[in-house]
Write an enzyme that holds these catalytic residues in place. Structure first.
Site, short mmCIF file in Angstrom:
data_model
loop_
_atom_site.label_atom_id
_atom_site.label_comp_id
_atom_site.label_asym_id
_atom_site.label_seq_id
_atom_site.Cartn_x
_atom_site.Cartn_y
_atom_site.Cartn_z
N ARG A 134 0.84 -1.40 0.22
CA ARG A 134 0.08 0.42 -0.26
C ARG A 134 0.51 1.29 0.11
NH1 ARG A 134 -2.93 0.39 4.82
NH2 ARG A 134 -1.65 2.40 5.37
N GLU A 156 4.39 7.39 3.08
CA GLU A 156 5.12 5.86 3.09
C GLU A 156 3.85 5.08 1.98
OE1 GLU A 156 4.65 4.50 7.14
OE2 GLU A 156 2.41 4.26 6.92
N ASN A 158 3.97 1.05 2.30
CA ASN A 158 3.90 0.32 3.13
C ASN A 158 4.28 -1.81 2.60
OD1 ASN A 158 2.77 1.18 5.43
ND2 ASN A 158 1.94 2.11 4.04
N SER A 163 -3.03 -2.26 5.84
CA SER A 163 -3.92 -3.51 7.11
C SER A 163 -5.38 -2.05 5.78
CB SER A 163 -4.22 -2.74 7.86
OG SER A 163 -3.87 -1.05 8.41
N LYS A 336 11.63 3.16 6.13
CA LYS A 336 11.63 4.79 5.46
C LYS A 336 12.88 4.46 4.78
CE LYS A 336 7.43 5.56 8.39
NZ LYS A 336 8.02 4.90 9.84
N LYS A 398 10.89 11.64 11.35
CA LYS A 398 10.00 10.42 11.66
C LYS A 398 11.25 9.61 11.11
CE LYS A 398 6.35 10.55 7.62
NZ LYS A 398 5.70 10.39 7.00
N GLU A 402 8.89 0.60 11.45
CA GLU A 402 7.72 1.23 10.68
C GLU A 402 6.60 1.67 11.75
OE1 GLU A 402 6.25 0.58 7.98
OE2 GLU A 402 8.60 0.40 7.36
N GLY A 403 5.68 1.13 11.88
CA GLY A 403 4.63 1.37 12.82
C GLY A 403 4.32 3.45 13.19
N ARG A 483 -7.85 7.27 4.31
CA ARG A 483 -7.73 7.45 5.64
C ARG A 483 -7.42 9.55 6.43
NH1 ARG A 483 -2.88 4.18 8.48
NH2 ARG A 483 -2.26 5.51 6.61
#
Lengths: 509, 509
Positions: A134, A156, A158, A163, A336, A398, A402-403, A483
């Site tokens: 994604r 970013e 993914n 999800s 990243k 950043k 991840e996350g 989102r």
């Protein structure tokens, strides 16, 4: 936040209009599985020990306006992104240089790399990899240019556990439904029209990706029936998002799948002498399955690795003949640092993976400038930008990992770096802030209505199946996610509790 | 309860098997809208003031064995039942004699009849009536005969607000799903097979009935767009059951519908000079709809009529040109007294409505003997049977009124009658107990697992659209419901909190 490029939106609602919209939204979402398990703060475990209650997933009341050409470009470029990241995942030499830079500061990346090396020593037995990707974008309007045209800038990419594909299809269906019953007031309908609301095909399309991998695996070598394995986190509030993929995988593709919590991998699966991954469901004594595809919806964050046992489990899975979605190298390709290396101004790296110049140029246009915080020339420039309050206000810091949840924004960057040991600076990257146009919407979470300024993030799903030798067997764009979060929070994850699932209302801007 | 005609069922489950089944049941039900709003005793209003939480509908873990020929007979005979009850509803003279007998003891019936008379005085302006019926049966094995073949015996015939059509389709889908993922243990699968699990078509079929009525209404006379009106109770926990019909009505038939609480009828609808029913949704100022069909999911129980205002609302609706589902006379045709009159041994009434002897005989076979408690010959016989503890043990005493919860069973009948003034006895009918074969299943309610003896009730839906002159425009069987309750409670309503929605596992018995 620049000035709005959108029409006045959303319309004001009378009490009766709001009531009608909300009632229909609440009922439709539960009737169609646009749901999550409630947070413990809403429903305690003692109240519902077996976990039967559910609540509407956090969604927006209105589909958010989104520039049509930005949406179309995001979808159109996805296949190129799929190719790019599959090329990166195949380029071990190149990935090694990235990982080595991170290894000192990012223990998680270092451990993932170790697993790769260990499997490599023994020899990989599966040359197919599946990516359910994604690519996330925000709309950016350059504040320095008058009449700047909005464009998408990547937030970013993914490569693991992307999800909301399960819920995204549902929310675009729901907004279409609300329009079809005239729940949106007349002053909104010049903007919200059926042909402005693209239906996200993420559920069937991602499920078709898993099915393609399942078929490409070939026939059983162990004489057990074949299955796909969803490796999941223990208690999963976002379970319906995953379930919709499972249901589509079975109903539309005839493929069986099982959910296994990450901590049960070692007890419930084993490798046979040919490293076929054999899953023995605890509920079906004497019945085993050969796993064609491991779909990771866990294992993407250090939090999933409480100790050595989880690392042993990951190694165990990676050693197997099952197709991994994604492989370790593909997982690492999503860190990243890779995005940063590609997006560092005047970087030579993109051309390495995308020889076609026109494609590379098109991809490059979606990058926001990203700098390392190391001691390279670009890194030194970044350190100057990040430690000065004036220039820092156009940037976000950043973590490489991840996350979401740990980004440092604008004026907070200099004091943050001041407190951080300089040796740890390279664990972060500095990214020019994307400046989304001002936009308003209404977010519904557990029945609470929050109205105000929002930021939307377009996620475009991609399916890619390739051989390590370079052959790409499948490559398609697989629907989209929007989102939307309050513009105060400056965080993007709906799961993290700040945002909502939305759908695009395309406008010509 | 006679001895079982079924195989040993359901199978015992290991903890792991139970866990797997339950987890899949809980997730599938929410993902597919097989849900209800939680009871206030489970989730208080203060915890969830806007009502966003939902829970899995009470369901059985296994589909219950059901004799195939009984199931087939129930479905096959539904069209004859539709004709029978539409004929009764058209026979005002005959209904009058029944109603007059009840009027003294049943205020509700008397008031409904008054409404009919009032509309009749003015003149009806709609000669079409829609019935969405449900005929409920239990399997009966005559305890007095050795080797008796199981047969279906009618429990009641619902002419108004027949519920669970929306959830019934879902639960048969779910049991099929659980079988398809091998969630049922191997020892059950000789019994539970895909071709033993008939899919209930109740959702699309009942929605098609509403759509047929909508079309038969013809074009708008008021120049407003047309709609169907669901008249509902205020807070409705079983809302998803109704919503699935609405969604199917829109998605598969393109017909708009609105939900209006019964207490809002007078404020939100009006009759124009031609008695067209005009609905003005509070959320859409300036927009009105002409109602083609009034679908009552409220107004069927005296509890819905708190005062004169509700009776005024009912009269208002009945006076309108909209097609009623059902009309007052059809509503009255569903009172238990009608069933009793038809099923009184050697009654001449059935032949009046069903001239075809073979059909009448087939219908008669599904009746359990029912006696009035009046002073007719049959009534006096019934009084003897009911006041003697020995004979009373084969009977149930039921109020003539609709709505479960007040039946008096077997040995409780004599003391109950002793306390009841004899003038009120005619408000009850005495029915020979249907003796279902012993059967076990597992009921899941709010995550609680209750295993034990159960009784299943087969409901067969029927759609019938007719003119008061006698022409039947539409007549079809519309899917089925299996409701299963613990055999201790001797009550049948899932909504009343005792039972569960089930599906049939057909067996040759």
């Amino acid at each position: 936040m620049t000035k709005s490029i959108y029409p006045a939106y959303p319309p004001d609602l009378s009490d009766e209009q709001a009531q009608f919209l909300l009632t229909n939204l609440k009922d439709w979402s539960i009737a169609h599985g646009l749901a999550v398990r409630p947070a413990p703060s809403f429903v305690s475990q003692s109240q519902d020990p077996t976990g039967v209650l559910a609540t509407s997933a956090p969604v927006t009341l209105f589909p958010s306006p989104f520039p049509r050409h930005c949406y179309e470009e995001g979808l159109a470029i996805q296949k190129a992104y799929n190719e790019l990241y599959s090329a990166i995942a195949r380029d071990e030499e190149w990935l090694k240089t990235v990982v080595e830079e991170l290894a000192g500061v990012d223990d998680f990346v270092a451990k993932l790399w170790q697993i790769h090396l260990e499997v490599k020593r023994e020899g990989y037995v599966q040359d197919l990899t599946l990516g359910l990707f994604r690519s996330d974008y925000m709309v950016h309007v350059d504040p320095k240019e008058a009449d700047a045209k909005p464009e998408i800038k990547q937030v970013e990419f993914n490569t693991i556990a992307s999800s909301f594909g399960g819920l995204s299809s549902k929310v675009s269906e729901m907004h279409k439904y609300l329009l079809s019953i005239d729940a949106y007031p007349p002053q909104a309908t010049p903007i919200i029209k059926q042909d402005s609301l693209p239906q996200s095909k993420s559920v069937p399309s991602l499920a078709a990706g898993l099915a393609a991998s399942h078929r490409a695996y070939g026939s059983s070598r162990s004489s057990h029936p074949l299955c796909v394995l969803f490796v999941v986190q223990g208690p999963e509030r976002n379970v319906f998002d995953q379930r919709h993929l499972e249901y589509s995988l079975l109903a539309e593709n005839g493929v069986r799948s099982f959910r296994v919590p990450f901590h049960k991998i070692l007890s419930d699966t084993k490798l046979d002498s040919e490293r076929n991954l054999i899953y023995s469901p605890p509920h079906a004594v004497g019945q085993s399955y050969e796993v064609t595809t491991i779909y990771y919806r866990a294992g993407y964050t250090p939090d999933d690795y409480a100790g050595e046992e989880e690392w042993t489990a990951r190694l165990h899975l990676e050693r197997s003949r099952a197709i991994k979605c994604p492989s370790i190298l593909t997982h690492l390709a999503g860190c990243k640092k890779v995005q940063q290396v590609l997006a560092t101004p005047h970087s030579p790296h993109l051309a390495r993976f995308v020889p076609d110049e026109a494609t590379a140029k098109r991809l490059l246009k979606t990058f926001a400038p990203i700098y390392p915080l190391d001691k390279s020339e670009a890194g030194l420039e970044a350190r100057r930008l990040a430690t000065d309050v004036g220039s820092a206000s156009r940037y976000v810091l950043k973590p490489q990992r991840e996350g979401g949840g740990n980004n440092i924004y604008r004026a907070s960057i200099p004091p943050f770096l001041e407190k951080l040991a300089e040796t740890n600076w390279p664990a972060y990257i500095l990214m020019e802030m994307i400046e989304p146009p001002a936009l308003n919407n209404v977010i519904i979470r557990n029945g609470e209505v929050q109205k105000g300024g929002v930021i939307g993030e377009l996620g475009v799903y991609g399916v890619c199946l390739w051989r390590s030798g370079g052959q790409i067997l499948e490559n398609w764009e697989a629907g989209y996610l929007l989102r939307t979060k309050g513009d105060q929070s400056e965080e993007g994850g709906v799961a993290a509790g700040f945002g909502a699932v939305d759908s695009c209302c395309l406008i010509d801007a």
